[in-house]
Enzyme design. Structure first.
Site, mmCIF file in Angstrom:
data_model
loop_
_atom_site.group_PDB
_atom_site.id
_atom_site.type_symbol
_atom_site.label_atom_id
_atom_site.label_comp_id
_atom_site.label_asym_id
_atom_site.label_seq_id
_atom_site.Cartn_x
_atom_site.Cartn_y
_atom_site.Cartn_z
ATOM 1 N N LYS A 86 0.867 -1.171 0.000
ATOM 2 C CA LYS A 86 0.000 0.000 0.000
ATOM 3 C C LYS A 86 0.908 1.227 0.000
ATOM 4 C CE LYS A 86 -4.572 0.824 0.664
ATOM 5 N NZ LYS A 86 -5.753 0.037 0.364
ATOM 6 N N GLY A 186 -24.632 3.436 3.983
ATOM 7 C CA GLY A 186 -23.671 4.055 3.069
ATOM 8 C C GLY A 186 -23.932 3.625 1.646
ATOM 9 N N VAL A 187 -24.553 4.522 0.877
ATOM 10 C CA VAL A 187 -24.841 4.168 -0.518
ATOM 11 C C VAL A 187 -24.078 5.101 -1.456
ATOM 12 C CG1 VAL A 187 -26.970 2.828 -0.394
ATOM 13 C CG2 VAL A 187 -27.099 5.309 -0.190
ATOM 14 N N GLY A 188 -22.753 4.980 -1.367
ATOM 15 C CA GLY A 188 -21.880 5.676 -2.299
ATOM 16 C C GLY A 188 -21.695 4.789 -3.523
ATOM 17 N N VAL A 190 -20.114 1.846 -3.956
ATOM 18 C CA VAL A 190 -20.371 0.410 -3.786
ATOM 19 C C VAL A 190 -21.815 0.160 -3.348
ATOM 20 C CG1 VAL A 190 -19.726 -1.685 -2.533
ATOM 21 C CG2 VAL A 190 -17.963 -0.053 -3.192
HETATM 22 P P1 NAD Z 1 -18.017 6.229 -1.161
HETATM 23 O O1 NAD Z 1 -17.230 7.316 -0.530
HETATM 24 O O2 NAD Z 1 -18.399 6.311 -2.592
HETATM 25 O O3 NAD Z 1 -19.353 5.948 -0.326
HETATM 26 C C1 NAD Z 1 -19.424 5.988 1.060
HETATM 27 C C2 NAD Z 1 -20.817 6.540 1.415
HETATM 28 O O4 NAD Z 1 -20.992 6.435 2.831
HETATM 29 C C3 NAD Z 1 -21.006 8.024 1.048
HETATM 30 O O5 NAD Z 1 -22.195 8.192 0.306
HETATM 31 C C4 NAD Z 1 -21.086 8.719 2.422
HETATM 32 O O6 NAD Z 1 -21.959 9.848 2.416
HETATM 33 C C5 NAD Z 1 -21.637 7.604 3.289
HETATM 34 N N1 NAD Z 1 -21.395 7.758 4.715
HETATM 35 C C6 NAD Z 1 -20.320 8.304 5.343
HETATM 36 N N2 NAD Z 1 -20.472 8.226 6.682
HETATM 37 C C7 NAD Z 1 -21.640 7.580 6.898
HETATM 38 C C8 NAD Z 1 -22.336 7.179 8.070
HETATM 39 N N3 NAD Z 1 -21.846 7.424 9.288
HETATM 40 N N4 NAD Z 1 -23.529 6.537 7.930
HETATM 41 C C9 NAD Z 1 -24.053 6.302 6.698
HETATM 42 N N5 NAD Z 1 -23.435 6.668 5.546
HETATM 43 C C10 NAD Z 1 -22.241 7.291 5.648
HETATM 44 O O7 NAD Z 1 -17.138 4.902 -0.891
HETATM 45 P P2 NAD Z 1 -17.263 3.497 -1.649
HETATM 46 O O8 NAD Z 1 -16.260 3.440 -2.743
HETATM 47 O O9 NAD Z 1 -18.686 3.185 -1.906
HETATM 48 O O10 NAD Z 1 -16.698 2.526 -0.508
HETATM 49 C C11 NAD Z 1 -17.462 2.249 0.663
HETATM 50 C C12 NAD Z 1 -16.574 1.540 1.681
HETATM 51 O O11 NAD Z 1 -16.100 0.313 1.126
HETATM 52 C C13 NAD Z 1 -15.327 2.321 2.077
HETATM 53 O O12 NAD Z 1 -15.061 2.049 3.428
HETATM 54 C C14 NAD Z 1 -14.237 1.726 1.202
HETATM 55 O O13 NAD Z 1 -12.969 1.844 1.801
HETATM 56 C C15 NAD Z 1 -14.670 0.285 1.132
HETATM 57 N N6 NAD Z 1 -14.241 -0.406 -0.094
HETATM 58 C C16 NAD Z 1 -14.535 0.110 -1.306
HETATM 59 C C17 NAD Z 1 -14.140 -0.568 -2.450
HETATM 60 C C18 NAD Z 1 -14.467 -0.035 -3.826
HETATM 61 O O14 NAD Z 1 -14.329 -0.781 -4.810
HETATM 62 N N7 NAD Z 1 -14.911 1.191 -3.953
HETATM 63 C C19 NAD Z 1 -13.437 -1.796 -2.346
HETATM 64 C C20 NAD Z 1 -13.157 -2.318 -1.062
HETATM 65 C C21 NAD Z 1 -13.574 -1.605 0.057
#
Ligand code: NAD
Length: 359
Positions: A86, A186-188, A190
């Site tokens: 990393k 958390g509906v970002g 993923v």
């Molecule tokens: P993202 O930033 O697109 O989405 C995260 C969402 O969570 C955002 O919409 C944010 O507003 C919301 N959020 C933040 N704090 C919150 C809370 N307390 N309660 C509810 N919602 C909250 O991130 P992502 O890419 O969707 O990834 C989500 C998680 O999965 C992260 O922890 C990331 O490290 C992990 N992850 C992502 C991937 C990937 O392919 N993107 C792969 C492995 C792990």
């Protein structure tokens, strides 16, 4: 190159198991980066570049060492022929990002000669990976036009969906997720993809997000119900899916859970490893985060030798079969799924080290 200040020496000693830690410094661009290679026993170290402001350099060192180690286990447990590494670029990306800084960082990656392959992570973007590609071929997750696999989030969601089906088969003797209630916190990138997959399979989906607009958008797209983010994890449902932040399962939140299983994307969901037995005691199946969120890294690993999306997503869906084996092993050995997943990774790493010693 620069040596770390005294504050970070402890962090370095704690990470004595790491094969190589490189400090990259560039006075002209202000670059301060640390690349940590934890293990190359299974192949080149693969893991993303985090771009983040830290309180001090010692905190950055500790973070990168911990993250690199976690990648060794994630890649090993996923059955990938990649080691763990990393990198962090230290600083607020909004304040210090520049093309020259990213290019300078890329040249540090290049100097490692392929021992470390980088990728997108928190604070870095696909555009950064495309820029890095101009300086080195040791980068994954570039845009499809450059031969990369693009945004890994959909693949991560595909892996989580496969894991939920495996959990359903384990708990309810059918992998049909239709009619099951799933709460996604958390509906970002993923979580929104996951909500769509679950809704498509007939699950009853509830979504929560501190960004009300993100929750509303996903609800509109999938027909999901929206719920209060503060109450999401403790909602009564079949599966809770933490897809926002790490550290959400701790001594305070675990007693409040009212679900049968936790299957989520967030990294490091457990505040510490003692939370795994605490969840098991409550009869809650915890699917190890590093196993079920490996879809993104499995997807980028498929770039080596030419990326084919269909083949990559089929391999990602194999997370379901891997999780089934881990759950069966945990049951037969009387241990937690977390321990069974760690043991599985350590066996692969041990075998690779024995092979290397015999060469
Ligand atoms: P993202 O930033 O697109 O989405 C995260 C969402 O969570 C955002 O919409 C944010 O507003 C919301 N959020 C933040 N704090 C919150 C809370 N307390 N309660 C509810 N919602 C909250 O991130 P992502 O890419 O969707 O990834 C989500 C998680 O999965 C992260 O922890 C990331 O490290 C992990 N992850 C992502 C991937 C990937 O392919 N993107 C792969 C492995 C792990």
């Amino acid at each position: 190159m620069t040596t770390p200040p005294v504050a970070s020496v402890e962090g370095l000693l704690e990470g004595a198991e790491h094969e190589q830690v490189v400090f990259g410094h560039d006075r002209d661009t202000g670059l301060r980066a640390i690349i940590a290679i934890h293990s190359t026993a299974l192949g080149p170290a693969l893991g993303g570049t985090r771009f983040k402001a830290y309180p001090d350099l010692g905190a950055a060192v500790q973070d990168v060492l911990r993250l690199a180690r976690a990648m060794t286990y994630k890649n090993a447990a996923a059955g990938l022929d990649f080691g763990g590494g990393k990198a962090v670029i230290v600083g607020d990306p909004a304040a210090v990002r520049s093309e020259e800084l990213i290019r300078s960082y890329a040249r540090h990656v290049h100097r490692l000669g392929g021992a470390y392959l980088t990728a997108e992570d928190v604070g870095t973007t696909q555009a950064d990976m495309d820029l890095i590609r101009q300086e080195t071929r040791y980068v994954t997750g570039t845009s499809p036009e450059l031969g990369g696999s693009g945004d890994p989030s959909e693949a991560t969601a595909v892996g989580l969906f496969a894991a939920m089906k495996a959990v359903a088969a384990h708990l309810w003797s059918t992998d049909d997720i239709g009619g099951r209630s799933v709460t996604i916190s958390g509906v970002g990138k993923v979580g929104s993809h996951l909500a769509a997959l679950l809704a498509g399979a007939g699950a009853r989906v509830a979504v929560a997000d501190v960004n009300a607009e993100a929750a509303r958008r996903t609800a509109e797209m999938t027909g999901a119900e929206t719920v209060d983010p503060d109450a999401a994890l403790s909602r009564r449902c079949d599966i809770v899916s933490p897809c926002a932040l790490g550290g959400v399962l701790d001594a305070e939140s675990i007693p409040k859970l009212q679900c049968r299983a936790v299957v989520g994307a967030a990294n490091n969901q457990l505040a510490d490893d003692s939370c795994a037995p605490a969840l098991a005691e409550r009869g809650i199946l915890y699917a190890p985060d590093f196993l079920v969120n490996a879809g993104g890294v499995i997807n980028i690993s498929e770039e080596v030798g030419g990326y084919d999306r269909e083949r990559a997503l089929a391999r990602v869906a194999g997370i379901g079969a891997t999780l089934t084996q881990v759950l069966q092993r945990a049951a037969s050995e009387g241990t937690t799924p977390l321990q069974a997943a760690i043991d599985r990774a350590e066996e692969r790493l041990g075998a690779a080290r024995v092979r290397a010693a015999g060469r």
